[in-house]
Design an enzyme around this catalytic site. Sequence first.
Site, short mmCIF file in Angstrom:
data_model
loop_
_atom_site.label_atom_id
_atom_site.label_comp_id
_atom_site.label_asym_id
_atom_site.label_seq_id
_atom_site.Cartn_x
_atom_site.Cartn_y
_atom_site.Cartn_z
N ARG A 46 1.20 3.67 0.64
CA ARG A 46 1.17 4.67 -0.63
C ARG A 46 2.56 4.78 -0.93
NH1 ARG A 46 -3.69 3.89 -0.54
NH2 ARG A 46 -5.11 5.38 -0.07
N HIS B 116 -1.56 -1.19 -8.08
CA HIS B 116 -2.46 -0.61 -6.71
C HIS B 116 -3.61 -1.50 -6.87
CE1 HIS B 116 -3.50 3.10 -4.30
NE2 HIS B 116 -4.26 1.97 -3.92
C1 GLV Z 1 -6.73 2.13 -1.44
O1 GLV Z 1 -5.61 2.37 -1.51
C2 GLV Z 1 -7.64 2.59 -0.40
O2 GLV Z 1 -7.16 3.75 0.26
O3 GLV Z 1 -8.96 2.02 -0.40
#
Ligand code: GLV
Length: 309
Positions: free
Chosen positions: A224, A272
């Site tokens: 994160r 991401h």
């Molecule tokens: C992605 O970041 C997840 O938590 O699946």
Amino acid sequence: MSLLLIRNDKNYEPWLKAIKKIDPDFPVFTPESLKNKEDVNMILAWKAPHGSFDNYPNNKVIGSMGAGVDHLFEDPSLPENIKMTRIVDENLIGDMQEFVLAQTLNAIKNLNTYTTFQKEHNWKPIPYKRAPDVTVGIMGLGVLGEAVAKTLHRNNFKLTGWANSKKDIDGLESFAGDEQLDDFLATTEILVCLLPLTEETKNILNKNLFKKLPDNAYIINVARGGHVVDDDLTEALKNGKLSGAALDVFHTEPLPEDHPFWDNEKILITPHTASKSDPSSIADQVVENYKRLQSGEELKNTVSREKNY
Ligand code: GLV
């Protein structure tokens, strides 16, 4: 009784389709299609707007549509006594294994630097490293961390790992707790962050931590954005303590257009995308957990309220 899906991006179609493919009569709704709040006994959410879980008097479970659950714990209105689940999925695991392997190989073969050189028409070989000579340190040895360790081990990297408790993983030297963090960092040439985001791990990738790594260490963050102190990272890259960073996650996503990371040649930015929940591979476990709830069985892939992960 019903399952309610709540997403910040309102991208419900793939989820509805995947669940209905398993059972066309499955009682699954979105906030828009739900008639009666009283009917909901399970909610599956992804970054739901805070306060979204209020007013479902019969709800028993709140689950994450992904591996991470930090987005649920961040909501002050998350009910105190609610069961929680997350996704554990072979595709999510495999995708993360491949992504981290790609990033570690990229780092030791200097591929980022060559991208920059190419723009300058600069033919300049630089020394590369071999996997068996490089120690990768994995922070966070949950399902994903352990799986990544296995892949890196198969690809001949030296491996260490740091977590709350010691782990027994083939080819990995395990460190645990605050008392062993410095020892773990001392040999970590490539640091892979796969920690859950909690009060304890927020901002953990900061200047004090960077100082304890060997010179020219490389950071791969696939956990994160909240784990990183952005200014500290920029500074450590500038003063040469760190040789580079591959970042897949950010404090604000999408990464704001004017964020200094964009123009930093030592940072490889991905949006991401290391490992993304695929509704068609996840729907089975959602349907199964829903059935387990109805029949009073233990749910799968539960989350600890105490640990926040
Ligand atoms: C992605 O970041 C997840 O938590 O699946």
